[in-house]
Design a protein around this motif. Structure first.
Motif, mmCIF file in Angstrom:
data_model
loop_
_atom_site.group_PDB
_atom_site.id
_atom_site.type_symbol
_atom_site.label_atom_id
_atom_site.label_comp_id
_atom_site.label_asym_id
_atom_site.label_seq_id
_atom_site.Cartn_x
_atom_site.Cartn_y
_atom_site.Cartn_z
ATOM 1 N N ALA A 1 2.718 -16.566 -42.050
ATOM 2 C CA ALA A 1 2.042 -15.290 -41.797
ATOM 3 C C ALA A 1 2.839 -14.477 -40.788
ATOM 4 N N VAL A 2 2.906 -13.183 -40.998
ATOM 5 C CA VAL A 2 3.573 -12.278 -40.062
ATOM 6 C C VAL A 2 2.652 -11.091 -39.801
ATOM 7 N N ARG A 3 2.408 -10.821 -38.550
ATOM 8 C CA ARG A 3 1.557 -9.691 -38.143
ATOM 9 C C ARG A 3 2.453 -8.491 -37.861
ATOM 10 N N ILE A 4 2.079 -7.339 -38.452
ATOM 11 C CA ILE A 4 2.892 -6.124 -38.370
ATOM 12 C C ILE A 4 2.135 -5.053 -37.587
ATOM 13 N N PRO A 5 2.448 -4.817 -36.317
ATOM 14 C CA PRO A 5 1.782 -3.777 -35.530
ATOM 15 C C PRO A 5 2.166 -2.386 -36.029
ATOM 16 N N LEU A 6 1.167 -1.489 -36.133
ATOM 17 C CA LEU A 6 1.396 -0.140 -36.641
ATOM 18 C C LEU A 6 0.903 0.920 -35.660
ATOM 19 N N ASN A 7 1.312 2.165 -35.939
ATOM 20 C CA ASN A 7 0.936 3.328 -35.137
ATOM 21 C C ASN A 7 0.211 4.314 -36.053
ATOM 22 N N GLU A 8 -1.011 4.702 -35.703
ATOM 23 C CA GLU A 8 -1.781 5.547 -36.610
ATOM 24 C C GLU A 8 -1.188 6.943 -36.784
ATOM 25 N N GLU A 9 -0.581 7.489 -35.735
ATOM 26 C CA GLU A 9 0.015 8.823 -35.847
ATOM 27 C C GLU A 9 1.209 8.816 -36.785
ATOM 28 N N CYS A 10 1.953 7.718 -36.763
ATOM 29 C CA CYS A 10 3.107 7.606 -37.660
ATOM 30 C C CYS A 10 2.647 7.449 -39.104
ATOM 31 N N TRP A 11 1.647 6.608 -39.320
ATOM 32 C CA TRP A 11 1.134 6.394 -40.679
ATOM 33 C C TRP A 11 0.570 7.691 -41.247
ATOM 34 N N LEU A 12 -0.185 8.429 -40.437
ATOM 35 C CA LEU A 12 -0.816 9.666 -40.903
ATOM 36 C C LEU A 12 0.150 10.843 -40.923
ATOM 37 N N GLY A 13 1.326 10.692 -40.324
ATOM 38 C CA GLY A 13 2.334 11.749 -40.334
ATOM 39 C C GLY A 13 1.901 12.986 -39.566
ATOM 40 N N LEU A 14 1.379 12.807 -38.342
ATOM 41 C CA LEU A 14 0.949 13.953 -37.547
ATOM 42 C C LEU A 14 2.136 14.844 -37.201
ATOM 43 N N SER A 15 1.861 16.077 -36.856
ATOM 44 C CA SER A 15 2.903 17.102 -36.744
ATOM 45 C C SER A 15 3.958 16.812 -35.685
ATOM 46 N N HIS A 16 3.627 16.062 -34.646
ATOM 47 C CA HIS A 16 4.611 15.796 -33.595
ATOM 48 C C HIS A 16 5.524 14.606 -33.923
ATOM 49 N N ILE A 17 5.283 13.959 -35.056
ATOM 50 C CA ILE A 17 6.097 12.820 -35.477
ATOM 51 C C ILE A 17 7.255 13.312 -36.339
ATOM 52 N N ASP A 18 8.461 12.825 -36.064
ATOM 53 C CA ASP A 18 9.623 13.159 -36.881
ATOM 54 C C ASP A 18 9.331 12.739 -38.321
ATOM 55 N N PRO A 19 9.326 13.664 -39.260
ATOM 56 C CA PRO A 19 8.997 13.315 -40.649
ATOM 57 C C PRO A 19 9.936 12.280 -41.257
ATOM 58 N N ALA A 20 11.112 12.116 -40.673
ATOM 59 C CA ALA A 20 12.013 11.084 -41.188
ATOM 60 C C ALA A 20 11.430 9.695 -40.973
ATOM 61 N N TYR A 21 10.554 9.583 -39.954
ATOM 62 C CA TYR A 21 9.991 8.283 -39.605
ATOM 63 C C TYR A 21 8.492 8.186 -39.839
ATOM 64 N N GLY A 22 7.833 9.301 -40.151
ATOM 65 C CA GLY A 22 6.384 9.295 -40.275
ATOM 66 C C GLY A 22 5.896 9.584 -41.684
ATOM 67 N N GLY A 23 4.577 9.538 -41.853
ATOM 68 C CA GLY A 23 3.976 9.881 -43.130
ATOM 69 C C GLY A 23 4.451 9.015 -44.279
ATOM 70 N N THR A 24 4.853 9.639 -45.362
ATOM 71 C CA THR A 24 5.223 8.890 -46.564
ATOM 72 C C THR A 24 6.409 7.946 -46.323
ATOM 73 N N ASN A 25 7.353 8.352 -45.464
ATOM 74 C CA ASN A 25 8.491 7.468 -45.175
ATOM 75 C C ASN A 25 8.048 6.223 -44.415
ATOM 76 N N TYR A 26 7.151 6.400 -43.471
ATOM 77 C CA TYR A 26 6.624 5.274 -42.692
ATOM 78 C C TYR A 26 5.835 4.333 -43.601
ATOM 79 N N ILE A 27 4.955 4.902 -44.419
ATOM 80 C CA ILE A 27 4.146 4.091 -45.323
ATOM 81 C C ILE A 27 5.023 3.318 -46.302
#
Length: 425
Positions: free
Chosen positions: A148-174
């Motif tokens: 088993a491996v636990r993967i810590p995530l960031n909700e702002e990155c997953w949701l692709g909020l505006s202050h997140i670099d789109p290269a790393y957030g939203g659809t790319n992060y998911i």
């Protein structure tokens, strides 16, 4: 721990900024058995994970700038990199009494590691993961006989909020998270996706980043503004894959915001306007409801308070689950309040007697493994699950890190977990 590795409390001048084959049946025997985010050298409370403060490690800035370039260049290729399955698919776990069982009713245990990075790299603008997550790096984890491996995530990155670099957030992060999950499963490893850093201004006790609402540190509780949407999206993404486990929130500490422990537990379950917390809280019941409303029946882990170290009222305030597929999550380090067998027997044994029990993080800041040896022996005797913090190449005390390189070379601390897991096969 509190994001990146307990660096918050252990690194005085720091900037604030998963294994092997199928799950081990309970019958297997062993041959041997999130931190305060300040930039001062103050001592963290006993329960505060002085471990994971994000890799805002001493040399993080320079190290991350290099990592971001490498990550940027290789991200696309890794997402499409062919998988090389070499193990049976991980089981679809469900709670049965106080045990985890697979599709055939066989009792299983989650035994593994945490793979930190997804909670801090994106929000800091450095990439998505800290270090490689390609097939070779996952195989190195599998070689420790981890399941088993636990993967810590960031909700702002997953949701692709505006202050997140789109290269790393939203659809790319998911997409990157989905690719890592698939890679782990190709090696027979159960992925545990977990919300580590979340949004919300918090200035109360144990505040780690009081000057910003952004998800740049561990907050005392999830927020009503974004966290339910995060879990709705995560659940929709993985509901067709019940081998994926959901861990609702890293290390709640509403008890640091108020001296009223009953109020803290009610906040934990019900959310709303909680004493001492500046934002509207989403309680564990709300998050569980979001997961189930999305149609996901996956196993859900729910932590306690005091940075997941206190489960004394977990059974009293246990959320209602229409799917009946919950497990209690607990974190323990040698500097926590509940760190002795007498405490384990008094506070944890009653919970373990009723529901599946997963120690999502075990560790120590001694660069040795005496404490986790004791923890693993106690949990083995109870048939419970556990995962070491963390599979990252940080310092073994400030991490605490299990490895010194991504080939899987253990630190003096990591030797204890590696040898124990291998001895159980």
């Amino acid at each position: 721990m509190r994001a990146p590795p307990r660096l918050y409390a252990l690194v005085a001048a720091a900037v604030l900024s998963v294994v092997g084959t199928a799950l081990v049946p309970t019958g297997a025997t062993a041959s041997a058995a999130s931190a305060s985010a300040t930039t001062t050298a103050s001592v963290a409370p006993a329960d505060a994970p002085s471990k994971r403060s994000m890799p805002s490690m001493p040399s993080k800035a320079s190290k991350a700038s290099k990592a971001s370039k490498a990550s940027k260049a290789s991200k696309a290729s890794k997402a499409t990199e062919p998988l090389r399955p070499n193990a049976a698919a991980p089981p679809k776990l469900r709670a049965s009494g106080n045990k985890l069982v697979d599709e055939n009713g066989t009792t299983r245990r989650l035994l593994g590691v945490n793979r930190s990075g997804g909670e801090f790299m994106c929000v800091q603008g450095y990439g998505i993961f800290d270090g490689p997550v390609d097939d070779a790096s996952v195989k190195a984890i599998a070689d420790w006989k981890v399941n088993a491996v636990r993967i810590p995530l960031n909700e702002e990155c997953w949701l692709g909020l505006s202050h997140i670099d789109p290269a790393y957030g939203g659809t790319n992060y998911i997409a990157a998270v989905k690719a890592l999950v698939a890679r782990l499963e190709a090696h027979g490893i159960t992925p545990i996706v977990e919300l580590h850093w979340s949004h919300g201004t918090y200035t109360g006790g144990d505040s780690h980043c009081p000057d910003t609402a952004y998800a740049t540190c561990q907050k005392p509780m999830p927020n009503a503004q974004y966290t339910p949407a995060f879990w709705t999206s995560v659940a929709q993404t993985f509901k067709s894959d019940q081998a994926v486990v959901f861990d609702l929130f890293n290390e709640p500490f509403p008890d640091r915001a108020t001296s009223d422990l009953t109020a803290a537990w009610k906040c934990w379950r019900d959310g709303g306007s909680c004493p001492g917390i500046d934002f509207q809280v989403a309680g564990m019941q709300t998050l569980l409801n979001a997961v189930r409303a999305a149609g996901a029946k996956n196993l859900v882990l729910i932590p306690g308070v005091a940075y997941s170290n206190d489960l004394r009222q977990w059974l009293t305030y246990k959320p209602n689950d229409p799917a009946g597929n919950l497990a209690a999550a607990w974190h323990t380090y040698n500097f926590n309040t509940c760190s002795s067998e007498s405490c384990f027997n008094e506070q944890l044994a009653p919970v373990i007697a009723q529901v599946p029990f997963v120690a999502g993080e075990i560790g120590e800041n001694t660069c040795s493994h005496g404490y986790i040896d004791r923890v693993m022996a106690w949990l083995d005797a109870k048939g419970a699950s556990y995962l070491g913090w963390t599979w990252n190449t940080w310092d073994c005390s400030s991490g605490p890190s299990l490895i010194s390189d991504y080939n899987g070379t253990p630190t003096n601390f990591g030797v204890g977990l590696r040898d124990h897991l291998k001895g159980m096969q």
